[in-house]
Scaffold this active site. Structure first.
Site, short mmCIF file in Angstrom:
data_model
loop_
_atom_site.label_atom_id
_atom_site.label_comp_id
_atom_site.label_asym_id
_atom_site.label_seq_id
_atom_site.Cartn_x
_atom_site.Cartn_y
_atom_site.Cartn_z
N GLU A 331 4.34 -12.70 7.72
CA GLU A 331 4.05 -12.10 9.02
C GLU A 331 2.72 -11.35 8.95
O GLU A 331 2.54 -10.48 8.09
CB GLU A 331 5.15 -11.11 9.42
CG GLU A 331 6.47 -11.73 9.79
CD GLU A 331 7.44 -10.70 10.36
OE1 GLU A 331 8.31 -11.10 11.13
OE2 GLU A 331 7.34 -9.50 10.01
N CYS A 332 1.82 -11.66 9.86
CA CYS A 332 0.55 -10.95 10.01
C CYS A 332 -0.18 -10.85 8.66
O CYS A 332 -0.72 -11.84 8.19
CB CYS A 332 0.77 -9.58 10.64
SG CYS A 332 -0.73 -8.87 11.37
#
Length: 449
Positions: A331-332
């Site tokens: 994530e990210c």
């Protein structure tokens, strides 16, 4: 007497805008009440993943995000029930009290006022009164009357310049019929260090406990704690919701200063679903536990540690071996670390894991911010292709994103988002995937189209 298991009375600390000092006031209140012997349950309205770590340090118990755009009323109620056994709930708002997106999601627009209304929590507004006097009362009166059903219990004045300044502001509040619950002098403010995504992370501050003690003493000296506790109310919402399914039975979770953005409710959900979480540190050149069934790299600050990640050969080799046969998701910041390269702010390109073709750069920063609704095109571990609600916040510029798109992604207005994530099937049966948004909850409704 409160019945066992009941949600205790609560308050929501908000403000007319960001930057007024509500986080400092929130932390000071939590720490001051805890020092007085109360058990305080903190919550954070909205998707911020930094403030809850400060709340937890001040309260001595986990702080949980409650999000009206991404969560159903039942989900909010289920998470709020974690306050059972506490004496008082203190929730911190985000941005201004009524600030949210234009189109409602599961419960509302993401505004702090949604949560206060849903839970029946009175609001205390933190007002930066620098540069004004009686006009502050007009601002507070506007907050009090803007939404039926929301109760503004009083205000805490921040950045008061002098006793004369305080008297003028109090006179205005008296005309407006609004109680002043505290007045914090300008020169005695407790400062928390910041960086580009907000506050510096709690775990990075060696003086954190000293700062919290200072905040507690500051707030206790200038606020009426007895009255603040007395105006707490609400906690009447009841409901249940299934937890977010874990991505696997044994989750290798990257966890260090570069990978720290994990919502507390997700970790609790995964454990409630029977999963075992196996933390490891890429910055310490550790590889995922070989007994894990899935690897999850959360967001954080890989750009601040890009050189160390590039040099972590054992981590990279172990992750590559793991990904050959099992799912890996980022994530990210975790997504960026799975990519081919990351260009730091000084223009230096650093090698990343190379499991995806993603290239990102912080040399020319561009802010990406907002809620996201994603409909996966490829199954995600534990979630399949169910629609997801999440939030994106980063400053990376995408130079290249060549792999297959992971999902069809829209913002809260229903507009298409180009950063659709990536997915790559591995020859040994594994799958590597990544998104720029942080998962908050599966979507029960898909009102955006």
């Amino acid at each position: 007497m409160r019945m066992p298991g009941a949600i205790p009375p609560g308050l929501l600390i908000s403000a007319p805008a960001s930057g007024t000092g509500k986080t400092t006031v929130t932390l000071g209140l939590i720490a001051a009440f805890r020092a007085a012997g109360l058990v305080v349950q903190p919550f954070k309205s909205g998707p911020d993943y930094i403030d809850p770590a400060f709340h937890a340090a001040a309260a001595g118990r986990p702080s949980v995000n409650l999000d009206s755009w991404a969560m159903t009323p039942g989900r909010i109620a289920a998470l709020a029930s974690g306050a059972a056994g506490a004496d008082l709930v203190i929730a911190e708002g985000s941005m201004g009290l009524f600030d949210g997106v234009a189109r409602a999601g599961e419960t509302g627009t993401g505004a702090s006022a949604d949560l206060a209304t849903e839970m029946g929590w009175p609001v205390i507004a933190v007002l930066d009164v620098s540069g004004q006097a009686q006009t502050a009362a007009a601002v507070a009166a506007g907050l009090a009357g803007f939404r039926p059903g929301l109760r503004l219990a009083g205000v805490i004045l921040n950045k008061v310049a002098s006793p004369r300044h305080e008297a003028l502001v109090r006179a205005g509040m008296a005309v407006a019929g609004l109680p002043v619950l505290g007045a914090l002098p300008r020169k005695a403010a407790v400062a928390l260090p910041e960086r580009h995504l907000g506050l510096v992370q709690a775990e990075e501050l060696p003086r954190l406990q000293a700062i919290l003690a200072e905040a507690a003493a500051f707030v206790a000296a200038h606020c009426d704690l007895d009255t603040i506790r007395a105006v707490a109310a609400g906690g009447h919402l009841a409901g249940t919701a299934p937890p977010v399914p874990p991505p696997g039975e044994r989750i290798a979770l990257a966890r260090d200063a570069a990978f720290s953005f994990v919502y507390p409710h997700l970790l609790a959900d995964w454990r409630a679903g029977g999963a075992t979480v196996l933390p490891f540190s890429p910055l310490a050149d550790e590889a995922p536990d070989p007994s894990a069934t899935v690897c999850w790299l959360p967001g954080g600050y890989p750009e601040l540690h890009a050189g160390r990640l590039a040099a972590a050969a054992h981590f990279r080799a172990g992750l590559t071996e793991f990904a050959a046969t099992r799912p890996v998701h980022g994530e990210c910041g975790g997504y960026m670390a799975l990519g081919a390269g990351l260009v730091s702010a000084d223009g230096t390109r650093h090698r990343m894991a190379g499991l995806l073709g993603l290239e990102t750069s912080f040399a020319k920063r561009r802010m990406h911010l907002g809620y996201r609704l994603a409909r996966p095109l490829h199954p995600l571990p534990g979630l399949g292709k169910v629609a997801l609600r999440g939030h994106e916040f980063h400053y990376a510029t995408i130079l290249s994103q060549p792999d297959a798109a992971l999902a069809v992604v829209q913002d809260a207005n229903g507009d298409a988002v180009a950063e659709a994530g990536s997915c790559r099937a591995m020859p040994g049966g594994g799958q590597v995937s990544g998104t720029f948004f942080h998962l908050i909850a599966p979507a029960s409704s898909e009102s955006i189209s």
